[in-house]
Write an enzyme that holds these catalytic residues in place. Structure first.
Site, mmCIF file in Angstrom:
data_model
loop_
_atom_site.group_PDB
_atom_site.id
_atom_site.type_symbol
_atom_site.label_atom_id
_atom_site.label_comp_id
_atom_site.label_asym_id
_atom_site.label_seq_id
_atom_site.Cartn_x
_atom_site.Cartn_y
_atom_site.Cartn_z
ATOM 1 N N TRP A 207 0.838 -1.208 0.000
ATOM 2 C CA TRP A 207 0.000 0.000 0.000
ATOM 3 C C TRP A 207 0.866 1.249 0.000
ATOM 4 O O TRP A 207 0.392 2.340 -0.285
ATOM 5 C CB TRP A 207 -0.977 -0.009 1.170
ATOM 6 C CG TRP A 207 -0.412 0.279 2.553
ATOM 7 C CD1 TRP A 207 0.716 -0.248 3.107
ATOM 8 C CD2 TRP A 207 -0.973 1.158 3.551
ATOM 9 N NE1 TRP A 207 0.883 0.227 4.388
ATOM 10 C CE2 TRP A 207 -0.131 1.089 4.691
ATOM 11 C CE3 TRP A 207 -2.096 1.978 3.609
ATOM 12 C CZ2 TRP A 207 -0.384 1.824 5.858
ATOM 13 C CZ3 TRP A 207 -2.348 2.688 4.775
ATOM 14 C CH2 TRP A 207 -1.496 2.616 5.877
ATOM 15 N N GLU B 155 -0.082 -2.409 13.011
ATOM 16 C CA GLU B 155 0.208 -3.844 12.990
ATOM 17 C C GLU B 155 0.523 -4.432 14.361
ATOM 18 O O GLU B 155 0.848 -5.620 14.460
ATOM 19 C CB GLU B 155 1.361 -4.117 12.008
ATOM 20 C CG GLU B 155 0.957 -3.839 10.565
ATOM 21 C CD GLU B 155 2.135 -3.893 9.595
ATOM 22 O OE1 GLU B 155 1.896 -4.181 8.411
ATOM 23 O OE2 GLU B 155 3.280 -3.612 10.015
ATOM 24 N N LYS C 30 1.135 1.253 16.560
ATOM 25 C CA LYS C 30 2.414 1.213 15.838
ATOM 26 C C LYS C 30 2.628 2.430 14.942
ATOM 27 O O LYS C 30 3.730 2.952 14.823
ATOM 28 C CB LYS C 30 2.492 -0.061 14.982
ATOM 29 C CG LYS C 30 3.815 -0.178 14.220
ATOM 30 C CD LYS C 30 3.851 -1.365 13.279
ATOM 31 C CE LYS C 30 5.127 -1.342 12.436
ATOM 32 N NZ LYS C 30 5.141 -2.380 11.407
#
Length: 673
Positions: free
Chosen positions: A298, A428, A496
């Site tokens: 992405w 994540e 994160k």
């Protein structure tokens, strides 16, 4: 625009970084290497099956370094000139100057070249010898290379990769011609100056590699090989530039980011090869075990694409065509997971099949599919290029993504809405969560866009697209007036990277200023400080939206921890770990200026802008903004904003542009100049 000494586009030093990963890169859209590295990479040439697939290492004939052993009083300078796309090394003594220039030709993408020039001082007469040090050996761990006959003085090898990405799939072929490099070069006593040119051509066929090498030789013989490359870079910069009156480090960072990103895009016009997308570390990186193996994430569609689109829609189209070509692989991914439509892989290489080495990401980080479609949406509204959708496969992709999201949602009787379960959000640190707010919002956006395109093309809109878009859950805490990251998120949990803040930009999910502020304040203190480099740019954009300019600047300043000297190479994490030449971080940083300081927003009906920038910037110029076939120049100061149409749309049916003041509704027609 000057503030402080020196050209912000030229990075020079007396000694090289001790970490070779931080060396300057020279790449074009087809070939790439790091300076003094013994391998180069070719776009789309991967070796290895599935999760082991990685950019194939091709031995690099341009990995050459000048030296004069035993010389005293030598001054050394290393320079990356981002204006000309050229790396140079100069050895200077009282008696002579020796200059080594290295570049990946921007418009002749199958060529890399270097030259050595020795120039004596007027008072000297003796011969001058420069050694050329190289570790080049025409062998590769990824290719079965064979020798062919020499061609026009060049050596020739060719071969295939060893292992296909998918069983029974093709193994790409590489053909390479290069000028042999002698161990030393000597300027005879009777000559003042001499230059030697060394070419490397790489292509997928013998015919193409010979054509490219011959073309390079002809230009070199005419003395115009390097100048044609410089000319291509000059045209590139003319069509796109961000400059400002402000601190030198900020201006240098902008030139560095633009150079590394522009190095990765196809040249204007027909480049004669298929473009294979941009990986987080670019073409110079991605060997086995490094920089995510050269896979496309992405990072391309969300972090790099908007900057490319705003300046070079043709290159942006090539990025989308890569996704269209890998649509069948994406359909297979969806089928393998038990869903309909197309699910783009978390990590993509040549086929669109999932090549992430760790299964959890491919299985759960499904927001990638919505991220891909958002790039198509931005392109459609910026260009109105219906051909991409009607004739070139775009509409098939849009429909397949909508179909995937409908099949991925499940109806909750209890909440009377659709859920998306068992995902990993952009953050994540969390996985197997239900209703990631970013994932659900980007899915909703995919479905709304698919329905809009269907209406534009007078195609019946499937009822399920409308129904699922309307009824998908987008988690919101009514009491605290903020968006929880997913069902069951507890405020204060460590995150994160940028996740919920992406709802405001780039998703432009509808919310009040109060909610936007609450999201920023909720997640800023709990976001990992040493996390990926693009995070703080998105917090900066959020604060700029709210006109909290100093708060925005404090976020953007964190990005400088990820920029290394002397060549402004970005590292993914501020402790130096992760990918290097991290184009994702550069893309986020450019967006903070290009969409943050200017307030540009691409919508269905307009290109909106609403500038805000900090005290130490007096003026911002953005040259080459592309919108509906026009090229625009924006000049913004604290007092005024000027918009100039530098190149009008060529289409005789194109509607003339006008600037509209939102408060008063006052309209100003924009014509050329």
């Amino acid at each position: 625009m000057a503030d402080g000494e020196g050209d912000p586009a030229v990075f020079s030093c007396k000694s090289l970084p001790s970490d070779p990963r931080l060396m300057a890169t020279v790449t074009n859209a087809y070939l790439g290497t790091r300076v003094y590295r013994d391998i180069l990479h070719v776009s789309g040439v991967y070796n290895g099956a599935a999760g082991d697939t990685h950019r194939a290492d091709v031995p690099s004939p341009v990995s050459v370094r000048m030296a004069v052993p035993g010389a005293h009083g030598l001054a050394e300078t290393f320079t990356l000139n981002t204006r000309t796309g050229t790396f140079s090394h100069v050895l200077q003594s009282a008696d002579y100057a020796a200059t080594h220039q290295l570049y990946a030709h921007h418009s002749l993408v199958h060529l890399m070249a270097f030259s050595i020039t020795i120039q004596r001082s007027p008072h000297t007469t003796q011969p001058i010898t420069v050694q050329l040090q190289t570790a080049f050996v025409p062998k590769s761990q990824d290719l079965e290379l064979n020798w062919g006959p020499d061609f026009q003085g060049a050596h020739y090898v060719y071969g295939r990769t060893l292992v296909p990405e998918v069983e029974g799939g093709p193994c790409p072929t590489v053909h390479m011609l290069w000028t042999p490099v002698p161990p030393a070069l000597t300027l005879p006593e009777e000559e003042q100056e001499r230059s030697w040119e060394f070419l490397t051509a790489v292509a997928e066929s013998e015919e193409e590699v010979k054509r490219s090498y011959s073309q390079g030789l002809a230009l070199a013989a005419a003395g115009s090989l390097h100048s044609s490359h410089v000319h291509a870079w000059a045209a590139l910069w003319r069509g796109c530039c961000i400059d400002l009156e402000g601190p030198l480090p900020l201006r240098q960072a902008l030139y560095g980011c633009l150079y590394y990103l522009l190095s990765s895009i196809p040249p204007q016009g027909d480049s004669g090869f298929l473009f294979h997308g941009i990986s987080p570390g670019g073409l110079s990186n991605g060997t086995q075990g490094e920089d995510y193996w050269g896979h496309v994430f992405w990072d391309q569609d969300t972090w790099m694409f908007p900057n490319v689109l705003l300046f070079y829609p043709g290159a942006a189209r090539a990025m989308l065509e890569y996704r269209i070509r890998t649509l069948e692989g994406a359909r297979r991914n969806a089928r393998d997971q038990g869903y309909q439509g197309a699910k783009f892989p978390w990590e993509s290489a040549a086929t669109g099949r999932e090549v992430c080495p760790e299964e959890i990401y491919g299985a759960q980080e499904i927001h990638i599919t919505g991220d891909v479609l958002m790039a198509f949406e931005q392109y459609y509204y910026t260009t109105q290029d219906q051909k991409l959708f009607r004739e070139d496969g775009g509409w098939k992709l849009v429909g397949a993504v909508a179909q995937y999201w409908c099949s991925r949602m499940v109806w909750s009787e209890q909440e009377q809405c659709y859920h998306i379960k068992g995902v990993m959000p952009p953050d994540e640190y969390h996985h197997q969560v239900d209703n990631s707010v970013y994932t659900n919002a980007v899915a909703q956006r995919s479905l709304n866009f698919a329905a809009d395109v269907a209406r534009d093309f007078s195609v019946p809109v499937p009822e399920e697209w409308v129904e699922h878009a309307k009824k998908v859950k987008v988690p919101f805490d009514e009491e605290r007036k903020y968006h929880p990251e997913y069902d069951g998120y507890s405020p204060g949990e460590l995150v994160k990277q940028a996740d919920v803040v992406l709802l405001g930009y780039p998703l432009m999910h509808p919310m009040s200023s109060e909610v936007r502020r609450n999201d920023l304040e909720m997640y800023e203190p709990v976001t990992e400080l040493a996390g990926p480099a693009m995070t703080w740019s998105m917090f900066a954009v959020g604060w700029l939206e709210l006109k909290e300019v100093q708060r925005a600047q404090s976020q953007l300043n964190k990005c400088f921890n990820n920029i290394t000297e002397p060549f402004k190479i970005w590292v993914e994490n501020s402790d130096g770990t992760g990918a290097v030449n991290f184009l994702t971080g550069m893309g986020g940083f450019l967006q903070a200026v290009l969409f943050g300081y200017t307030g540009f927003r691409i919508t269905r009906s307009s290109l909106r802008f609403n500038p805000a920038f900090p005290e130490d910037i007096n003026k911002l110029e953005v040259t080459g903004v592309s919108y509906l076939g026009n090229k625009l120049k924006f000049t913004i100061t604290k007092e005024e904003m000027r918009i100039e149409v530098t190149v009008p749309a060529q289409d005789p049916l194109a509607s003339p542009l006008e600037a509209v003041l939102q408060e008063s509704g006052q309209r100003f027609p924009l014509c050329e100049g």
